[in-house]
Write a protein that holds these residues in place. Sequence first.
Motif, short mmCIF file in Angstrom:
data_model
loop_
_atom_site.label_atom_id
_atom_site.label_comp_id
_atom_site.label_asym_id
_atom_site.label_seq_id
_atom_site.Cartn_x
_atom_site.Cartn_y
_atom_site.Cartn_z
N ARG A 544 0.84 -1.19 0.00
CA ARG A 544 0.00 0.00 0.00
C ARG A 544 0.88 1.24 0.00
O ARG A 544 1.85 1.33 0.76
CB ARG A 544 -0.94 0.01 1.20
N LEU A 545 0.53 2.18 -0.87
CA LEU A 545 1.25 3.44 -1.00
C LEU A 545 0.26 4.56 -0.76
O LEU A 545 -0.66 4.77 -1.54
CB LEU A 545 1.88 3.55 -2.39
N ASN A 546 0.45 5.27 0.36
CA ASN A 546 -0.50 6.31 0.76
C ASN A 546 -1.92 5.77 0.87
O ASN A 546 -2.90 6.43 0.51
CB ASN A 546 -0.46 7.48 -0.22
N HIS A 553 5.33 -5.18 -10.69
CA HIS A 553 5.64 -6.27 -11.60
C HIS A 553 6.68 -5.79 -12.61
O HIS A 553 6.95 -4.60 -12.74
CB HIS A 553 4.38 -6.74 -12.33
N ASP A 554 7.25 -6.75 -13.33
CA ASP A 554 8.27 -6.47 -14.36
C ASP A 554 7.66 -6.65 -15.74
O ASP A 554 7.16 -7.73 -16.07
CB ASP A 554 9.47 -7.40 -14.21
N TYR A 561 10.92 -2.33 -15.68
CA TYR A 561 11.02 -3.20 -14.52
C TYR A 561 10.48 -2.50 -13.27
O TYR A 561 10.58 -1.28 -13.12
CB TYR A 561 12.47 -3.61 -14.30
N ASP A 562 9.92 -3.33 -12.39
CA ASP A 562 9.36 -2.86 -11.12
C ASP A 562 8.33 -1.75 -11.35
O ASP A 562 8.33 -0.74 -10.66
CB ASP A 562 10.48 -2.37 -10.20
N ALA A 563 7.46 -1.98 -12.33
CA ALA A 563 6.39 -1.03 -12.60
C ALA A 563 5.25 -1.26 -11.61
O ALA A 563 5.01 -2.39 -11.17
CB ALA A 563 5.89 -1.21 -14.04
N ALA A 564 4.56 -0.19 -11.26
CA ALA A 564 3.48 -0.27 -10.27
C ALA A 564 2.18 0.22 -10.87
O ALA A 564 2.15 1.22 -11.61
CB ALA A 564 3.83 0.55 -9.04
#
Length: 872
Positions: A544-546, A553-554, A561-564
């Motif tokens: 959880r972000l804020n 995921h990539d 890479y490491d996209a949200a």
Amino acid sequence: MKRRDAFLLPLLTSHQNDTRPGRDRLEILTALTSAPSFDPLFRDDIIQIPQGHQIYRWFCRVPGCERATGLGDFCHTHREDWLAVTKKGVSRSTFLRTAEPLGQSTDQYGNFSCLICPERPARPGEYRLCELHFNKWSRAQVGNETALDLDEWGADQFPLPGFGVCMVRVCPLLADSPLGLCRRHGNAYRRAGSPGGASISQEWWCDDRSAASHTDRNQFQEWCNAEIAVALPAQLNLHGLRPLTQKEIQWGMFAHTQRQRPARWDVTALRMIVNACRETDATSIIDLDISSLTKTATGITKEILHELRLVYFTREETKEAGFIETRHFGVSLNQRLGHISLTAIPQRWLRDIAWDYFAGILSSPRCPSAHKLDQLRRAMTELGAFLEVDAPGGGHDPAVLTKEHADRFVADQRHRGEHALPSLAMVRSDGKPSIVTIGTRSIVFNHTRKILRKAMDDGVTDTLGLAREFVVALPNAGATAYPKRRRPFPDEVARALADEHNLAELTRVHDPHDEGARDIWEIIVTTGRRLGEVTELRWNCIGRLNGLAMLWHDQTKVGNYDAAIRIPDSLFARIAERQRKTLSRFADEHGYTPAGKERDGLALFPTNYRSTDGTIALSRPWFYSRFRAWVAALEVGHCVPHQARHTLATSLLRKGATLTHIRRYLGHVSDRMAEHYVHLSNTDLENVLEHVWVAGPGTAAPGELLAGNSSDALTKEQALAIAVDLARRSTPAEGGFCTFQPVVDGGACPWNLDCHNCDKFVLSGADLLYWRRKREQWRLLAEGAPDDATAEYLHRYFEPTARAIDGLEKALAGLGLLDDALALDLRKPQDYFHRVWSTAFRAADLVDAGDEEQSEYSDTCTTDDDPEQDIA
């Protein structure tokens, strides 16, 4: 050619009918196994595998248990206990914590010597005594009323000489009688009918001088030479193998432990390979017929042969042998050995060209994927197979090839692709010929052209005498490789695939061990991710972000890479439950719960194959096999998981997302690829530019504005209100379009072509750069004016046009087209069909839209401060 021969050909070619390669290879392997870096565990003729070895595991998984495994991971006793408690719902981790470890079995034989006679083996049973001392101990206990102490009794006994090592050639165990055989081989000898008539006195145990007698000693010796070794759980007996074969197995076992993710090798399968080599008296493991082995033993043999190829051949020698090893170039392919055979290309000159091309791309900074390498190999194999049957002399002389041969090859591929005919050379894994399709045909055309053109540029074809006309005749298939695109799911199919009962059946019937088939499908449908992006998720993929639920995921296909992305809370809860299951299964397997980096490195959907540490994810074929069976049972027709991505893209557009946002959300490399996923009607195409960037359906607030600055751009309603439909007739004018119908029909303009002051004049995004250049010209004129009055006049004269330009920029920004308009180059004809032409605006409306910004600019510039101070 048999598949075995095709796999072993590079080794067989330089091995048969020549003893020199065998001697050289034995010297190489001897040097390697004698090196300090070689694990001493694998140097001996008898490899004694220690308890706790995770790759060559033979011991019971209960902590502290000293017994060997039976079926599965437990010894016989613990397996019976586990089967009993599992019916009561006890988890495996709980069983591992509570099970009592057991000592070494009393019926094990061969690993222990007599406590009194070190040269004699201990008989099975409670006491570690040889046969003679056990009988003495038994008689001593009968004559005493009180129990005797074994240690005190043993201290008064004298050790007796042994009978030597078992006479079976490959057995290292001690003989337990004057017959010269260990206990197990003695029993095997009697079951075989006692060939050679070897026998001993029944009272030999009380007569140290008793000897064995034989009716035919030579026959007895032949039996001893032919008998196999005793199978001990912790041992791999290499006695009786040829020296090269022994070294090859030792090197293969060691090399396997050096792999990044070594699979567990069953000692029983290794013992089967060793016994097969003994029975056939194989000079090398290359001589072994792997078709006679089990599937597990065959896989082990192939990996050993692969490791031997890396040792026996240098990079340059592989070209002569007709194959290429990616690890010679420092490239390891995912879940592939890295062996690319080119022997199916009949022509040596064509095979060398293919080898050089492979070597070039493998040496490049950006190495292609294994799939791309397979495509390149297929292309050259198809060309070689056709030349073999069509060209003079099988195409082995490139100088005789002409444009006509290339044209016939192209025609043959097109004919096979249009009529779904089998390939001349390619064979599927099941042994059936591969069918030529439009896609494979395009792959062949593109890659044969690319490879031979590079050879022509490098001067290789001139050296070979290959005509330039042959090379240039090979066509470029371009974008015709896959002309059809996936359809979105029809409504009835979508409802069936989302039905709760059907989803439950996916787990109950097609994924009975709940390895994650339903969770993978739910993530694909909700987020539109690619299948590989979902199966490769790591354990720590959510957070959880804020306060917002996020999925990391990539997107390896596009290098992101490491996209949200945001996901709904329901999907967040489902993934959290899968995390709990993954940790529970890891604890069941290893007896503890991982934490820290070890836990974060786990795959969210781990596989049991080649994944002892839980870091390898389920494969895409694994999910496809479950999904196909599930869809077939639903009777909804043919559909594939990737259609969910097309469905989501089309739904996003209909809900207000632009192509730019769809490209970013789905991880596409270009707007063109995003258009490939969007399926629209004519009405949708007319309205596409009326949409703004919005959040996806998986977010907490679908439709929320994500891109564009509301203070700089118009809102959707404002941009929509002033937009003009250019679908009706118009005619080009300087810097825009005239929509006055009498003029469009060819009549005279009643305003003397005063377009820039006419309310029928409209501006499109394609005109933005034109008007920006006009604004720069007026600014330069004003700056070069001889006095302030002239400069002020020029600014005031151009002010309405400047407001129109500002309004055009704000309108384009509101529609997400500002960057496209600024990048438009009207020198390219294709730009005249760009979508920024689809929407235009009346000049008068644009002037009003730009009024607010101009007034703010005027208020900022009108101050009481010194102008020179402002400039400073």
